[in-house]
Design a protein around this motif. Structure first.
Motif, PDB file in Angstrom:
ATOM      1  N   LYS A  10      43.141  36.345  44.223  1.00 30.00           N
ATOM      2  CA  LYS A  10      42.251  37.489  44.390  1.00 30.00           C
ATOM      3  C   LYS A  10      41.281  37.272  45.531  1.00 30.00           C
ATOM      4  O   LYS A  10      40.952  36.161  45.867  1.00 30.00           O
ATOM      5  N   THR A  11      40.822  38.409  46.092  1.00 31.19           N
ATOM      6  CA  THR A  11      39.772  38.397  47.082  1.00 31.19           C
ATOM      7  C   THR A  11      38.637  39.265  46.562  1.00 31.19           C
ATOM      8  O   THR A  11      38.866  40.422  46.208  1.00 31.19           O
ATOM      9  N   SER A  12      37.422  38.699  46.459  1.00 33.57           N
ATOM     10  CA  SER A  12      36.329  39.423  45.823  1.00 33.57           C
ATOM     11  C   SER A  12      35.507  40.168  46.842  1.00 33.57           C
ATOM     12  O   SER A  12      35.270  39.689  47.935  1.00 33.57           O
ATOM     13  N   THR A  44      34.347  35.990  47.767  1.00 34.97           N
ATOM     14  CA  THR A  44      33.542  37.172  47.490  1.00 34.97           C
ATOM     15  C   THR A  44      32.867  37.626  48.760  1.00 34.97           C
ATOM     16  O   THR A  44      32.285  36.829  49.486  1.00 34.97           O
ATOM     17  N   THR A 115      30.450  44.197  41.307  1.00 36.47           N
ATOM     18  CA  THR A 115      31.224  43.289  42.173  1.00 36.47           C
ATOM     19  C   THR A 115      32.700  43.520  41.904  1.00 36.47           C
ATOM     20  O   THR A 115      33.188  43.253  40.799  1.00 36.47           O
ATOM     21  N   THR A 117      36.734  42.812  42.560  1.00 34.95           N
ATOM     22  CA  THR A 117      37.646  41.745  42.953  1.00 34.95           C
ATOM     23  C   THR A 117      39.002  42.355  43.288  1.00 34.95           C
ATOM     24  O   THR A 117      39.565  43.103  42.490  1.00 34.95           O
ATOM     25  N   ASP A 119      42.964  42.307  43.858  1.00 31.14           N
ATOM     26  CA  ASP A 119      44.122  41.557  43.389  1.00 31.14           C
ATOM     27  C   ASP A 119      44.945  41.038  44.567  1.00 31.14           C
ATOM     28  O   ASP A 119      44.806  41.494  45.709  1.00 31.14           O
TER      29      ASP A 119
END
Length: 420
Positions: A10-12, A44, A115, A117, A119
């Motif tokens: 994942k990239t937040s 994040t 916030t 996130t 996928d």
């Protein structure tokens, strides 16, 4: 916005959803901000993106829903300043509620932070809408507030994260090779790993040697692309004295540097016992044995072992037969010992051409496996006789008359002097 951390799957992206003071206007407005999601390294998004509520001077509370794509986004909510945004049905809808406890007018404010996130399946260029719906407003009497109300949707735009890998090296910058026997090879490796960052790769390559003794060192592998971890592999041939060099490589990572320099050093190797040939005169010097025609003369070379292993040698004479080996032509010398090699020659006749030859020696010293000393002999020319003057014998008549005349002249000279 450029600081991205790698996560698995994942990239937040941090989105601040709230309400910032802009000043009272004639209509209440809820606006969801836009976010920039980064992929390729995870982590994040460092900046929070605001969603604003602007009051109208009448509204004391509101409620709205925010819908998002649960197939590609997850969310964590945080209430702010009395707002409530933690009601999530798990199916992609968040309920946002805010209001004043004393039914006073709701001013411009931040209600909550969310916030998001991303996928693992998202890609550069994907856009996900944050859809604001079902907005309800109330005044102090719980009646619908007058005037129009506005709801502005937001969106998250996905883009590739910039590379941020910075390489780390060990050892750095001094690379010390292990010791060993002089003439043997030892190796040293520089470990190349990720020092920081998660996106992209870092490269070190195009390494070249310089410094004091570059010829003693060798680059076995001069390229590393990280991740995964790799090594720069080096080798040195040890000598009887210490060696040093520099290794300069091109560097391509997220740091500002474009080159990386390492200092290489190797200790003096343990000397290997070996013979060491020396001679007086120096190896290859010309030897002469001149003299009277037909005489027998001698010349010599003194061979010394300056090493610490036995020196063996074998010498012979070649060329004109006037030369012959007199003594000392074969030797086995311990370290520090010396031996004279004597050559005898018969000098050619006067005015004859010089006799030439060679004293040829072979040794077990690799640096002087064959040593030749040129030989020459020429007759010494006798000086011409000194011419003798003509002498008149004292007993002849002429010599007697000459003597009488000389004495008479002397007598007259004496008489003349006395008269004066």
């Amino acid at each position: 916005m450029k600081n991205v951390n790698r996560l698995f799957g994942k990239t937040s992206l941090a989105l601040a959803i709230g309400f910032a003071a802009i000043g009272s206007v004639s209509a209440a407005t809820i606006s969801v901000g836009d976010g920039a999601g980064l992929v390729g390294g995870g982590g994040t998004t460092p900046a929070q993106i605001a969603v604003t509520y602007v009051g109208d001077g009448v509204t004391v509370g509101y409620q709205a829903t925010l819908s998002y794509d649960t197939a590609n986004l997850d969310v964590v909510s945080q209430n702010v300043d009395g707002g409530i945004c933690g009601v999530n049905d798990g199916a992609g809808t968040i309920t946002i509620i805010d209001g004043t406890p004393d039914s006073s007018v709701l001013g411009d404010k931040v209600t909550c932070n969310l916030t998001f996130t991303l996928d693992a399946g998202v890609a550069d260029g994907d856009v996900f809408t944050l859809d604001l719906n079902n907005a309800l407003y109330s005044d102090a009497d719980a009646n619908p507030s007058p005037g129009p109300h506005t709801e502005n949707d937001g969106e998250i735009t996905v883009s590739d994260a910039p590379p941020d890998i910075i390489l780390a090296f060990n050892p750095d910058p001094n690379v010390v090779f292990p010791g060993g026997t002089s003439g043997t090879n030892t190796v040293a490796d520089i470990d190349v790993t990720v020092g920081s960052g998660t996106v992209g790769t870092g490269t070190i390559d195009n390494c070249v040697l310089g410094g004091a003794n570059p010829g003693a060192f060798q680059i076995l592998n001069g390229t590393a692309v990280v991740p995964p971890a790799d090594t720069i592999d080096l080798q040195v041939t040890l000598a009887n004295s210490a060696l040093s060099a520099t290794l300069t490589c091109d560097l391509d990572d997220a740091s500002a540097a474009t080159q990386k320099v390492f200092n290489l050093s190797a200790p003096a190797g343990t000397p290997v016992p070996a013979p060491e040939f020396t001679s007086t005169p120096a190896p290859g010097s010309a030897l002469t044995c001149n003299g009277a025609p037909g005489s027998v003369q001698n010349t010599s070379v003194t061979i010394t072992n300056a090493g610490d292993l036995a020196l063996t040698f074998n010498c012979s004479v070649s060329g004109d037969p006037a030369f012959s080996l007199a003594s000392g032509g074969v030797g086995n010398l311990a370290g520090g010992a010396s031996q004279a090699v004597n050559v005898e020659c018969t000098v050619p006749a006067e005015d004859a051409p010089a006799a030439v030859g060679s004293l040829d020696c072979t040794t077990n010293d690799p640096a002087f496996s064959a040593v030749d000393y040129p030989l020459s002999s020429v007759a010494a020319t006798a000086p011409p006789p000194i011419a003798q003057p003509n002498v008149v014998p004292a007993s002849s008549m002429w010599s007697q008359l000459s003597l009488i005349g000389l004495l008479a002249a002397l007598g007259l000279l004496v008489v003349g002097i006395r008269r004066k």
